[in-house]
Design an enzyme around this catalytic site. Sequence first.
Site, PDB file in Angstrom:
ATOM      1  N   GLY A 161      20.100  40.071  46.652  1.00  0.00           N
ATOM      2  CA  GLY A 161      20.100  41.309  45.884  1.00  0.00           C
ATOM      3  C   GLY A 161      19.324  42.401  46.599  1.00  0.00           C
ATOM      4  O   GLY A 161      19.058  42.329  47.801  1.00  0.00           O
ATOM      5  N   PHE A 162      18.906  43.414  45.850  1.00  0.00           N
ATOM      6  CA  PHE A 162      18.202  44.549  46.448  1.00  0.00           C
ATOM      7  C   PHE A 162      16.932  44.111  47.170  1.00  0.00           C
ATOM      8  O   PHE A 162      16.640  44.557  48.275  1.00  0.00           O
ATOM      9  CB  PHE A 162      17.847  45.580  45.372  1.00  0.00           C
ATOM     10  CG  PHE A 162      19.028  46.312  44.812  1.00  0.00           C
ATOM     11  CD1 PHE A 162      19.739  47.215  45.584  1.00  0.00           C
ATOM     12  CD2 PHE A 162      19.444  46.098  43.507  1.00  0.00           C
ATOM     13  CE1 PHE A 162      20.834  47.897  45.080  1.00  0.00           C
ATOM     14  CE2 PHE A 162      20.528  46.775  42.983  1.00  0.00           C
ATOM     15  CZ  PHE A 162      21.230  47.670  43.768  1.00  0.00           C
TER      16      PHE A 162
ATOM     17  N   VAL B 164      20.216  27.167  45.251  1.00  0.00           N
ATOM     18  CA  VAL B 164      18.983  26.413  45.475  1.00  0.00           C
ATOM     19  C   VAL B 164      18.584  25.744  44.165  1.00  0.00           C
ATOM     20  O   VAL B 164      18.398  26.411  43.140  1.00  0.00           O
ATOM     21  CB  VAL B 164      17.855  27.326  45.990  1.00  0.00           C
ATOM     22  CG1 VAL B 164      16.567  26.537  46.175  1.00  0.00           C
ATOM     23  CG2 VAL B 164      18.272  27.975  47.311  1.00  0.00           C
TER      24      VAL B 164
ATOM     25  N   GLU C 265      25.756  53.297  29.182  1.00  0.00           N
ATOM     26  CA  GLU C 265      26.814  53.635  30.137  1.00  0.00           C
ATOM     27  C   GLU C 265      28.131  52.967  29.765  1.00  0.00           C
ATOM     28  O   GLU C 265      29.203  53.575  29.894  1.00  0.00           O
ATOM     29  CB  GLU C 265      26.359  53.247  31.546  1.00  0.00           C
ATOM     30  CG  GLU C 265      25.231  54.163  32.044  1.00  0.00           C
ATOM     31  CD  GLU C 265      24.598  53.708  33.349  1.00  0.00           C
ATOM     32  OE1 GLU C 265      23.918  54.537  33.995  1.00  0.00           O
ATOM     33  OE2 GLU C 265      24.772  52.547  33.739  1.00  0.00           O
TER      34      GLU C 265
ATOM     35  N   GLN D 173      14.666  49.969  42.084  1.00  0.00           N
ATOM     36  CA  GLN D 173      13.648  50.582  42.933  1.00  0.00           C
ATOM     37  C   GLN D 173      12.423  49.701  43.194  1.00  0.00           C
ATOM     38  O   GLN D 173      11.993  49.565  44.352  1.00  0.00           O
ATOM     39  CB  GLN D 173      13.224  51.933  42.360  1.00  0.00           C
ATOM     40  CG  GLN D 173      14.044  53.102  42.870  1.00  0.00           C
ATOM     41  CD  GLN D 173      14.056  53.180  44.387  1.00  0.00           C
ATOM     42  OE1 GLN D 173      13.030  53.097  45.048  1.00  0.00           O
ATOM     43  NE2 GLN D 173      15.233  53.340  44.962  1.00  0.00           N
TER      44      GLN D 173
END
Length: 424
Positions: free
Chosen positions: A17-18, A83, A174, A323
């Site tokens: 991921g990020f 994992v 959204e 972030q």
Amino acid sequence: MNIPDTKLPRIIVIGGGFAGISFIKKLKGVNVQIVLFDRHNYHTFQPLLYQVSTGGLEPDSIAYPLRKIFRKHTDFHFRMAEVEHINTKENIISTTVGSLPYDYLVIATGTRTNYFGNENIANNSMPMKTVPQALNIRSLILQNIEDADRATTESERLRYLNFVIAGAGPTGVELAGALAEFRKGILENDYPELEEEDMEVHLIEGQDRVLPPMSEQVSKKAHRFLEKLGVQIHLNTLISDYDGTTVTTKDGKTYKTATFIWAAGVTGAPISGIKAEALVERANRYKVDQFNKIEGFDNIYALGDIALMSTKDFPKGHPQVAQPAIQQGDRLGKNFKKMLKGEKMEPFKYFDKGSMATVGRNKAVVDLGNLHFGGAIAWFMWMFVHLWFLVGFRNRVVTFFNWTYNYINFDKAARLIIRPFKRI
């Protein structure tokens, strides 16, 4: 497992991921071996999953092959596997494709959907954390509208056209806005025998306002935007059950629906083997110090949503959004460079770049410190930021083209039932 033996430090990263991507990128050119494990062979840009689920984008616009991201890294290896266990005494992980020893372990497994122990909701609602789940929602939405078009009774038709979303955070808001625009822009053109007002979108939130993590100013603006789109908002309302046909709330209200989307919460996705005292049980997040090292270990780190770093500004840990994950991965990568050189590492400091959510065409809200934006300006800011952080030039171009097409034509081109959804 056929990973080449090495005399270099072996760093195993769990999760593409990020956070995982940001960490590995910082180690390009460093004399280490990196092995990345993920259940999928691609990185998912999760903030735009809702657009896949509502037909605004195709999945390959928000997904990017992990091997391609790191093809220029030397001694990088990827294995598509899950994992299953960490042996912290022997420094070995066990996976679905075999076992592998490590010198350093970085856990960036993110979150999974939290149903708060309600098995009926877990079994019958639609989560949206992965690309396959977003495609399932897209198929179900379109299938139910097709079923409504050929329904023989009014009650059956209305149930198929009733869409209920649990959770008014950014994802729920959204989704609700996108579904409301689907009704206004597509239903009357593609399904002339269906009445637009028969399609209802309900957004249910347990707290007293939409977008609880954001400021009250933008929360009120988002609420107004949603109401203008025709979304029915139910605040201070908790859901107690969904049996596949009826959503029931704790205050006794019921909503007949064939589409119930659960966006009401997430919980960490830990891996067995880490001692219990290193885990915050309620949040399922690992306790980490200011260097993202899991408490009680010298060579195991956690990043992003799975990490809980308690600070003065964030006593309960940083927000579980992109972030903090990106910034933690970036800082840990820089710290690994320092550590391997014998230099002193620097503590992590989070720089809050703001929060944003889009409600629909020309409608978005943005928090930037003490500045708050709403409307078209916020919408363009939202588009720019999301395009900027998409992985891959092609994805940015394709997404921008799709958004431009949708904006000009009031259309969502990706409304295809490629893989019909059937609940197992």
